[in-house]
Design an enzyme around this catalytic site. Structure first.
Site, short mmCIF file in Angstrom:
data_model
loop_
_atom_site.label_atom_id
_atom_site.label_comp_id
_atom_site.label_asym_id
_atom_site.label_seq_id
_atom_site.Cartn_x
_atom_site.Cartn_y
_atom_site.Cartn_z
N LYS A 4 31.14 -3.41 -9.72
CA LYS A 4 31.09 -4.81 -9.29
C LYS A 4 30.64 -5.76 -10.40
O LYS A 4 30.12 -5.33 -11.43
CB LYS A 4 30.14 -4.91 -8.08
CG LYS A 4 30.64 -4.14 -6.85
CD LYS A 4 29.76 -4.42 -5.65
CE LYS A 4 30.25 -3.68 -4.42
NZ LYS A 4 29.45 -4.03 -3.22
N TYR A 44 38.00 -6.80 1.97
CA TYR A 44 36.80 -6.72 2.82
C TYR A 44 37.04 -7.29 4.23
O TYR A 44 36.08 -7.64 4.92
CB TYR A 44 35.64 -7.46 2.15
CG TYR A 44 34.96 -6.65 1.06
CD1 TYR A 44 34.31 -5.45 1.34
CD2 TYR A 44 34.92 -7.09 -0.26
CE1 TYR A 44 33.67 -4.72 0.36
CE2 TYR A 44 34.28 -6.36 -1.26
CZ TYR A 44 33.65 -5.17 -0.94
OH TYR A 44 33.01 -4.44 -1.91
N ASN A 56 25.09 -4.93 -5.61
CA ASN A 56 24.68 -3.52 -5.61
C ASN A 56 25.56 -2.62 -6.49
O ASN A 56 25.68 -1.44 -6.27
CB ASN A 56 24.58 -2.98 -4.17
CG ASN A 56 25.90 -2.93 -3.46
OD1 ASN A 56 26.89 -3.46 -3.95
ND2 ASN A 56 25.93 -2.30 -2.30
N HIS A 104 31.06 -0.11 -5.32
CA HIS A 104 31.60 0.14 -3.98
C HIS A 104 32.28 1.49 -4.01
O HIS A 104 32.90 1.85 -5.02
CB HIS A 104 32.63 -0.92 -3.59
CG HIS A 104 33.47 -0.51 -2.42
ND1 HIS A 104 33.05 -0.64 -1.12
CD2 HIS A 104 34.69 0.11 -2.36
CE1 HIS A 104 33.97 -0.14 -0.31
NE2 HIS A 104 34.98 0.32 -1.04
N GLU A 164 42.34 1.91 0.64
CA GLU A 164 41.78 1.13 -0.46
C GLU A 164 42.50 1.44 -1.77
O GLU A 164 42.75 0.54 -2.58
CB GLU A 164 40.27 1.40 -0.58
CG GLU A 164 39.50 0.82 0.60
CD GLU A 164 38.01 1.11 0.58
OE1 GLU A 164 37.33 0.65 1.51
OE2 GLU A 164 37.53 1.80 -0.34
P1 CMP Z 1 30.24 -2.32 -0.18
O1 CMP Z 1 30.17 -0.85 -0.20
O2 CMP Z 1 31.03 -2.99 -1.26
O3 CMP Z 1 30.81 -2.80 1.24
C1 CMP Z 1 30.45 -4.02 1.85
C2 CMP Z 1 29.41 -4.74 1.08
O4 CMP Z 1 28.75 -5.77 1.76
C3 CMP Z 1 28.30 -3.79 0.70
O5 CMP Z 1 28.76 -2.88 -0.27
C4 CMP Z 1 27.20 -4.73 0.26
O6 CMP Z 1 27.26 -5.02 -1.12
C5 CMP Z 1 27.54 -5.97 1.05
N1 CMP Z 1 26.46 -6.27 1.99
C6 CMP Z 1 26.01 -5.49 2.97
N2 CMP Z 1 24.98 -6.10 3.61
C7 CMP Z 1 24.79 -7.28 2.97
C8 CMP Z 1 23.89 -8.35 3.16
N3 CMP Z 1 22.96 -8.31 4.12
N4 CMP Z 1 23.98 -9.41 2.33
C9 CMP Z 1 24.94 -9.44 1.36
N5 CMP Z 1 25.83 -8.45 1.15
C10 CMP Z 1 25.76 -7.39 1.95
#
Ligand code: CMP
Length: 140
Positions: free
Chosen positions: A11, A51, A114, A117, A128
Site C-alpha cells: 500500500k 473495495y 497498514n 492487503h 482479486e
Molecule cells: P485490507 O486488507 O486492505 O481490506 C480492507 C481495509 O480496510 C483493511 O485492510 C484496512 O486497511 C481498512 N480498514 C479496516 N478498518 C478500518 C478503519 N476502522 N479505519 C480505516 N481503515 C480501515
C-alpha cells in the site's frame, strides 16, 4: 496442502517509505513466490471497485482516498497454502493486534495505513487477481 495463488497489495504508506523490497523479502522468506508484479497508481474507480464489498462501511471514503494517495505494488503470490501463509506473514489488520515479526507489526502505521492487503479466501483471491491481472501477465 495444495499450491495456491493469492493477491497482494503493497500500500501507499509502504511504497512512500521505500519498504517494497523489505516486504517482498518477508513473502519470499515464508516460501511465497512473486509470479506477477506491477507498480501502479490506482484510479479512484479501481479503488472503489476493488473495495466495493466495504462500500457501506464508515471508513470506505478514507480507505479509497488512502489507496489512491500514492503508488501501490500489486502482486500475485504463489506457494503451498499461499492464502493463509500470506495472512500469517502480514499479521492482524490492526497493527496493535499483530504478532511480532509480521509485516504489519514492523511497518504498519495504523489500521488504515497498514502497509499490505492480502486476499482472505480462494474465491476472493481468484476475483482479486482477475481484477488487476491478465492470464499472460502471470508467470508461475
Ligand atoms: P485490507 O486488507 O486492505 O481490506 C480492507 C481495509 O480496510 C483493511 O485492510 C484496512 O486497511 C481498512 N480498514 C479496516 N478498518 C478500518 C478503519 N476502522 N479505519 C480505516 N481503515 C480501515
Amino acid at each position: 496442502m495444495a499450491i495456491q495463488r493469492t493477491f497482494s497489495i503493497i500500500k501507499p504508506d509502504a511504497t512512500k517509505r521505500n519498504l517494497t523490497g523489505k516486504i517482498i523479502s518477508k513473502f519470499e522468506d515464508a516460501g511465497l513466490r512473486v509470479i506477477a508484479s506491477r507498480r501502479i497508481q490506482m484510479t479512484r474507480e479501481q479503488a472503489e471497485g476493488f473495495y466495493a464489498v466495504h462500500k457501506e462501511r464508515p471508513f470506505f471514503g478514507e480507505l479509497v482516498d488512502f489507496m489512491i494517495s500514492g503508488p501501490v505494488v500489486i502482486q500475485v503470490l504463489e506457494g503451498e497454502d499461499a492464502i493463509a501463509k500470506n495472512r500469517e506473514v502480514m499479521g492482524a489488520t490492526n497493527p496493535e493486534n499483530a504478532d511480532a515479526g509480521t509485516i504489519r507489526k514492523e511497518f504498519a502505521l495504523s489500521v488504515g495505513e497498514n502497509s499490505v492487503h492480502g486476499s482472505d479466501a480462494p474465491e476472493t483471491a481468484a476475483e482479486e487477481i482477475k481484477f488487476f491481472f491478465k492470464d499472460e501477465e502471470i508467470v508461475g
